[in-house]
Design a protein around this motif. Structure first.
Motif, PDB file in Angstrom:
ATOM      1  N   UNK A   1      20.055  38.620  39.372  1.00  0.00           N
ATOM      2  CA  UNK A   1      19.560  39.638  40.291  1.00  0.00           C
ATOM      3  C   UNK A   1      20.674  40.315  41.089  1.00  0.00           C
ATOM      4  N   UNK A   2      21.831  39.688  41.164  1.00  0.00           N
ATOM      5  CA  UNK A   2      22.947  40.306  41.884  1.00  0.00           C
ATOM      6  C   UNK A   2      23.624  41.391  41.057  1.00  0.00           C
TER       7      UNK A   2
ATOM      8  N   UNK B   1      40.880  38.450  34.689  1.00  0.00           N
ATOM      9  CA  UNK B   1      39.441  38.208  34.567  1.00  0.00           C
ATOM     10  C   UNK B   1      38.840  38.318  35.956  1.00  0.00           C
ATOM     11  N   UNK B   2      37.754  39.074  36.067  1.00  0.00           N
ATOM     12  CA  UNK B   2      37.218  39.442  37.368  1.00  0.00           C
ATOM     13  C   UNK B   2      35.696  39.430  37.344  1.00  0.00           C
ATOM     14  N   UNK B   3      35.078  38.897  38.417  1.00  0.00           N
ATOM     15  CA  UNK B   3      33.619  38.951  38.600  1.00  0.00           C
ATOM     16  C   UNK B   3      33.320  39.837  39.801  1.00  0.00           C
ATOM     17  N   UNK B   4      32.344  40.750  39.641  1.00  0.00           N
ATOM     18  CA  UNK B   4      32.064  41.702  40.711  1.00  0.00           C
ATOM     19  C   UNK B   4      30.597  42.101  40.687  1.00  0.00           C
ATOM     20  N   UNK B   5      29.881  41.990  41.814  1.00  0.00           N
ATOM     21  CA  UNK B   5      28.489  42.448  41.873  1.00  0.00           C
ATOM     22  C   UNK B   5      28.429  43.967  41.789  1.00  0.00           C
ATOM     23  N   UNK B   6      27.597  44.488  40.922  1.00  0.00           N
ATOM     24  CA  UNK B   6      27.555  45.933  40.716  1.00  0.00           C
ATOM     25  C   UNK B   6      27.097  46.676  41.963  1.00  0.00           C
ATOM     26  N   UNK B   7      26.279  46.033  42.811  1.00  0.00           N
ATOM     27  CA  UNK B   7      25.795  46.698  44.007  1.00  0.00           C
ATOM     28  C   UNK B   7      26.686  46.543  45.214  1.00  0.00           C
TER      29      UNK B   7
ATOM     30  N   UNK C   1      40.209  49.885  47.533  1.00  0.00           N
ATOM     31  CA  UNK C   1      40.259  48.430  47.409  1.00  0.00           C
ATOM     32  C   UNK C   1      38.947  47.907  46.823  1.00  0.00           C
ATOM     33  N   UNK C   2      39.057  46.920  45.939  1.00  0.00           N
ATOM     34  CA  UNK C   2      37.898  46.208  45.386  1.00  0.00           C
ATOM     35  C   UNK C   2      37.739  44.930  46.219  1.00  0.00           C
ATOM     36  N   UNK C   3      37.100  45.058  47.359  1.00  0.00           N
ATOM     37  CA  UNK C   3      37.145  44.004  48.354  1.00  0.00           C
ATOM     38  C   UNK C   3      36.022  42.988  48.306  1.00  0.00           C
ATOM     39  N   UNK C   4      35.030  43.151  47.413  1.00  0.00           N
ATOM     40  CA  UNK C   4      33.896  42.230  47.412  1.00  0.00           C
ATOM     41  C   UNK C   4      33.719  41.531  46.064  1.00  0.00           C
ATOM     42  N   UNK C   5      34.823  41.233  45.416  1.00  0.00           N
ATOM     43  CA  UNK C   5      34.762  40.485  44.157  1.00  0.00           C
ATOM     44  C   UNK C   5      34.329  39.049  44.437  1.00  0.00           C
ATOM     45  N   UNK C   6      33.854  38.381  43.396  1.00  0.00           N
ATOM     46  CA  UNK C   6      33.439  36.980  43.507  1.00  0.00           C
ATOM     47  C   UNK C   6      34.523  36.019  43.034  1.00  0.00           C
ATOM     48  N   UNK C   7      35.643  36.556  42.633  1.00  0.00           N
ATOM     49  CA  UNK C   7      36.755  35.736  42.170  1.00  0.00           C
ATOM     50  C   UNK C   7      37.463  36.398  41.003  1.00  0.00           C
ATOM     51  N   UNK C   8      38.733  36.055  40.829  1.00  0.00           N
ATOM     52  CA  UNK C   8      39.490  36.590  39.693  1.00  0.00           C
ATOM     53  C   UNK C   8      40.587  35.616  39.300  1.00  0.00           C
TER      54      UNK C   8
END
Length: 222
Positions: free
Chosen positions: A97-98, A48-54, A28-35
């Motif tokens: 920085x994220x 379209x998806x935003x996701x912090x690399x860390x 699961x990609x559970x920590x996305x910032x929105x899609x």
């Protein structure tokens, strides 16, 4: 997030799940910032998806993976039609920085552009390959079967035959057309659906149910 599905009881919950390209589920990609997702009928879907690399799961997006959109149902999580996407493009701001990355993901139907028509064994007519008095299913199966023989998109399967559509009904129309060598499967699916000859959708990473009235096409085996 609340999900309303016409004709079904109210359901709740959406999630994104990564799958190895043409392979098993990764998680699961559970920590996305929105899609945002668009899943049109008879066309290529998009995500379209935003996701912090860390963030947890972010490393799964470092390579071209498949991403499935699922909704919660009474029996568990369900991947609806046209909800499998391919991670091929990403961008980001080096000052962030994220390490947030923005991903643009076409639906898996986009991959069918790679399946193209070759010359065949019969002589061309005005530099085009003729298909005379056959069903839409016969044309589509010819393209896919020949592509499989060359090793192209080997996972793509079909739930119709030259004589019967994806619902098991006989094709009610025949076609006489000529296609230029190099024509791709996606262009043909779009053209046939625009003419009202078929309806189609993706299920997983498959094209499903070409048929002569509501729904029909091809399917990928898992």
């Amino acid at each position: 997030m609340q999900v309303a599905i016409p004709g079904e009881p109210m359901q709740y919950g959406l999630r994104l799940v990564a799958h190895q390209a043409n392979g098993p589920r990764l998680g699961v990609l559970g920590q996305h910032l929105g899609f945002e997702a668009g899943m049109p009928h008879n066309d290529v879907s998009s995500l379209r998806l935003s996701y912090p690399s860390g963030a947890a799961g972010g490393s799964r997006l470092e390579s071209p993976v498949e991403i499935a959109l699922e909704y919660a149902a009474s029996a568990g999580w369900v991947e609806p039609a046209n909800a499998r996407f391919f991670r091929i493009k990403r961008g980001g701001d080096i000052a962030d920085r994220t390490g947030t990355r923005a991903f643009e993901c076409p639906g898996y139907a986009w991959m069918t552009r790679k399946l193209v028509l070759y010359l065949g064994v019969q002589p061309l007519v005005e530099r085009k390959r003729p298909f005379n008095g056959v069903s839409a299913g016969a044309i589509l199966r010819t393209m896919v079967n020949e592509a499989h023989a060359r090793g192209t998109l080997p996972g793509l399967a079909m739930d119709f035959t030259p004589t019967h559509d994806g619902a098991g009904d006989p094709w009610d129309k025949v076609l006489t057309i000529a296609l230029e060598p190099g024509a791709d499967l996606l262009a043909l699916l779009l053209n046939l659906s625009e003419q009202g000859m078929i309806d189609w959708q993706m299920r997983g990473i498959s094209i499903r149910r070409p048929m002569t009235s509501p729904w029909r096409a091809c399917r990928r085996r898992f």
